[in-house]
Design a protein around this motif. Structure first.
Motif, PDB file in Angstrom:
ATOM      1  N   VAL A 186     -10.019  13.394  -2.036  1.00 10.59           N
ATOM      2  CA  VAL A 186      -8.907  13.219  -1.108  1.00 10.59           C
ATOM      3  C   VAL A 186      -7.922  14.367  -1.298  1.00 10.59           C
ATOM      4  CG1 VAL A 186      -6.967  11.737  -0.500  1.00 10.59           C
ATOM      5  CG2 VAL A 186      -9.181  10.715  -1.076  1.00 10.59           C
ATOM      6  N   GLN A 187      -7.607  15.030  -0.199  1.00  7.73           N
ATOM      7  CA  GLN A 187      -6.658  16.150  -0.241  1.00  7.73           C
ATOM      8  C   GLN A 187      -5.221  15.653  -0.118  1.00  7.73           C
ATOM      9  OE1 GLN A 187      -7.252  18.983   2.888  1.00  7.73           O
ATOM     10  NE2 GLN A 187      -5.971  20.501   1.901  1.00  7.73           N
ATOM     11  N   ASN A 188      -5.011  14.656   0.770  1.00  7.28           N
ATOM     12  CA  ASN A 188      -3.651  14.211   1.052  1.00  7.28           C
ATOM     13  C   ASN A 188      -3.691  12.800   1.634  1.00  7.28           C
ATOM     14  OD1 ASN A 188      -0.825  14.517   1.300  1.00  7.28           O
ATOM     15  ND2 ASN A 188      -1.056  15.015   3.460  1.00  7.28           N
ATOM     16  N   THR A 189      -2.647  12.021   1.359  1.00 11.95           N
ATOM     17  CA  THR A 189      -2.459  10.723   2.007  1.00 11.95           C
ATOM     18  C   THR A 189      -1.011  10.629   2.459  1.00 11.95           C
ATOM     19  OG1 THR A 189      -1.872   9.622  -0.062  1.00 11.95           O
ATOM     20  CG2 THR A 189      -4.195   9.557   0.587  1.00 11.95           C
ATOM     21  N   HIS A 190      -0.800   9.891   3.536  1.00 10.57           N
ATOM     22  CA  HIS A 190       0.564   9.729   4.036  1.00 10.57           C
ATOM     23  C   HIS A 190       0.668   8.398   4.774  1.00 10.57           C
ATOM     24  CE1 HIS A 190       4.543  10.899   5.358  1.00 10.57           C
ATOM     25  NE2 HIS A 190       4.211  10.543   6.574  1.00 10.57           N
ATOM     26  N   VAL A 191       1.495   7.487   4.249  1.00  8.42           N
ATOM     27  CA  VAL A 191       1.772   6.221   4.923  1.00  8.42           C
ATOM     28  C   VAL A 191       2.899   6.484   5.920  1.00  8.42           C
ATOM     29  CG1 VAL A 191       2.571   3.853   4.634  1.00  8.42           C
ATOM     30  CG2 VAL A 191       1.075   4.876   2.911  1.00  8.42           C
ATOM     31  N   LYS A 192       2.681   6.141   7.165  1.00 14.13           N
ATOM     32  CA  LYS A 192       3.711   6.339   8.188  1.00 14.13           C
ATOM     33  C   LYS A 192       4.756   5.236   8.053  1.00 14.13           C
ATOM     34  CE  LYS A 192       1.742   9.890   9.958  1.00 14.13           C
ATOM     35  NZ  LYS A 192       2.320  11.204   9.881  1.00 14.13           N
ATOM     36  N   GLY A 208      12.175   2.868   5.945  1.00 14.82           N
ATOM     37  CA  GLY A 208      11.180   3.020   4.901  1.00 14.82           C
ATOM     38  C   GLY A 208      10.071   1.992   4.930  1.00 14.82           C
ATOM     39  N   ARG A 209      10.041   1.144   5.962  1.00 11.06           N
ATOM     40  CA  ARG A 209       8.976   0.150   6.085  1.00 11.06           C
ATOM     41  C   ARG A 209       7.753   0.785   6.720  1.00 11.06           C
ATOM     42  NH1 ARG A 209      13.206  -3.723   8.891  1.00 11.06           N
ATOM     43  NH2 ARG A 209      12.924  -1.997  10.318  1.00 11.06           N
ATOM     44  N   SER A 210       6.595   0.368   6.233  1.00 12.78           N
ATOM     45  CA  SER A 210       5.340   0.890   6.778  1.00 12.78           C
ATOM     46  C   SER A 210       5.204   0.518   8.251  1.00 12.78           C
ATOM     47  CB  SER A 210       4.158   0.302   6.006  1.00 12.78           C
ATOM     48  OG  SER A 210       2.944   0.637   6.638  1.00 12.78           O
ATOM     49  N   LYS A 211       4.706   1.459   9.024  1.00 11.37           N
ATOM     50  CA  LYS A 211       4.419   1.200  10.440  1.00 11.37           C
ATOM     51  C   LYS A 211       3.027   0.600  10.620  1.00 11.37           C
ATOM     52  CE  LYS A 211       7.329   4.700  12.611  1.00 11.37           C
ATOM     53  NZ  LYS A 211       7.310   5.810  13.588  1.00 11.37           N
ATOM     54  N   GLY A 212       2.324   0.408   9.515  1.00 15.10           N
ATOM     55  CA  GLY A 212       1.017  -0.234   9.572  1.00 15.10           C
ATOM     56  C   GLY A 212      -0.153   0.712   9.708  1.00 15.10           C
ATOM     57  N   PHE A 213       0.104   2.005   9.514  1.00 13.30           N
ATOM     58  CA  PHE A 213      -1.001   2.958   9.525  1.00 13.30           C
ATOM     59  C   PHE A 213      -0.696   4.129   8.607  1.00 13.30           C
ATOM     60  CE2 PHE A 213       1.702   4.550  12.866  1.00 13.30           C
ATOM     61  CZ  PHE A 213       1.536   5.916  12.883  1.00 13.30           C
ATOM     62  N   ALA A 214      -1.758   4.827   8.262  1.00 18.54           N
ATOM     63  CA  ALA A 214      -1.636   5.962   7.349  1.00 18.54           C
ATOM     64  C   ALA A 214      -2.671   7.004   7.729  1.00 18.54           C
ATOM     65  CB  ALA A 214      -1.852   5.503   5.909  1.00 18.54           C
ATOM     66  N   VAL A 215      -2.505   8.191   7.182  1.00  8.92           N
ATOM     67  CA  VAL A 215      -3.449   9.280   7.392  1.00  8.92           C
ATOM     68  C   VAL A 215      -3.986   9.693   6.025  1.00  8.92           C
ATOM     69  CG1 VAL A 215      -3.733  11.655   8.191  1.00  8.92           C
ATOM     70  CG2 VAL A 215      -2.253  10.090   9.453  1.00  8.92           C
ATOM     71  N   VAL A 216      -5.300   9.784   5.928  1.00 11.75           N
ATOM     72  CA  VAL A 216      -5.971  10.250   4.714  1.00 11.75           C
ATOM     73  C   VAL A 216      -6.746  11.507   5.087  1.00 11.75           C
ATOM     74  CG1 VAL A 216      -7.685   9.719   2.952  1.00 11.75           C
ATOM     75  CG2 VAL A 216      -6.197   7.897   3.836  1.00 11.75           C
ATOM     76  N   THR A 217      -6.523  12.585   4.363  1.00 11.86           N
ATOM     77  CA  THR A 217      -7.229  13.840   4.602  1.00 11.86           C
ATOM     78  C   THR A 217      -8.164  14.108   3.432  1.00 11.86           C
ATOM     79  OG1 THR A 217      -5.263  14.684   5.739  1.00 11.86           O
ATOM     80  CG2 THR A 217      -6.944  16.292   5.123  1.00 11.86           C
ATOM     81  N   THR A 261       0.835  -1.196   0.000  1.00 13.75           N
ATOM     82  CA  THR A 261       0.000   0.000   0.000  1.00 13.75           C
ATOM     83  C   THR A 261       0.873   1.251   0.000  1.00 13.75           C
ATOM     84  OG1 THR A 261      -1.749  -1.169   1.176  1.00 13.75           O
ATOM     85  CG2 THR A 261      -1.800   1.226   1.272  1.00 13.75           C
ATOM     86  N   ASP A 262       0.535   2.161  -0.881  1.00 16.15           N
ATOM     87  CA  ASP A 262       1.249   3.429  -0.935  1.00 16.15           C
ATOM     88  C   ASP A 262       0.237   4.569  -0.998  1.00 16.15           C
ATOM     89  OD1 ASP A 262       0.282   3.385  -3.546  1.00 16.15           O
ATOM     90  OD2 ASP A 262       2.244   3.034  -4.452  1.00 16.15           O
ATOM     91  N   GLU A 263       0.744   5.779  -1.078  1.00  9.66           N
ATOM     92  CA  GLU A 263      -0.117   6.947  -1.077  1.00  9.66           C
ATOM     93  C   GLU A 263      -1.120   6.929  -2.236  1.00  9.66           C
ATOM     94  OE1 GLU A 263       3.047   6.955  -0.131  1.00  9.66           O
ATOM     95  OE2 GLU A 263       3.101   8.079   1.738  1.00  9.66           O
TER      96      GLU A 263
END
Length: 73
Positions: free
Chosen positions: A17-23, A28-37, A2-4
């Motif tokens: 969708v205004q913005n997405t950000h994978v934490k 560089g490995r995903s922390k398992g959560f993301a923010v979608v604005t 999964t990516d932005e």
């Protein structure tokens, strides 16, 4: 993986969708959560109420939640 772009594509069905950000961690490995604005914050309700079967993205079940910005300011 999964990516932005895949986040924006999936959540775009609920509103603009205004913005997405994978934490990610330092490697560089995903922390398992993301923010979608969303452009319109009320679109979050569409996400939260839309599926009794759950949401699936890139073969994984995801658990969308409302982000509480006040808790971080």
């Amino acid at each position: 993986m999964t990516d932005e772009a895949s986040l924006a594509n999936y959540f775009g069905q609920f509103g603009a969708v205004q913005n997405t950000h994978v934490k990610r961690d330092d490697q560089g490995r995903s922390k398992g959560f993301a923010v979608v604005t969303f452009v319109d914050a009320s679109d979050v309700e569409s996400v939260l109420s839309s599926s009794t079967e759950g949401h699936y993205l890139d073969g994984h079940r995801i658990d969308p939640k409302r982000f509480n910005f006040d808790a971080y300011t």
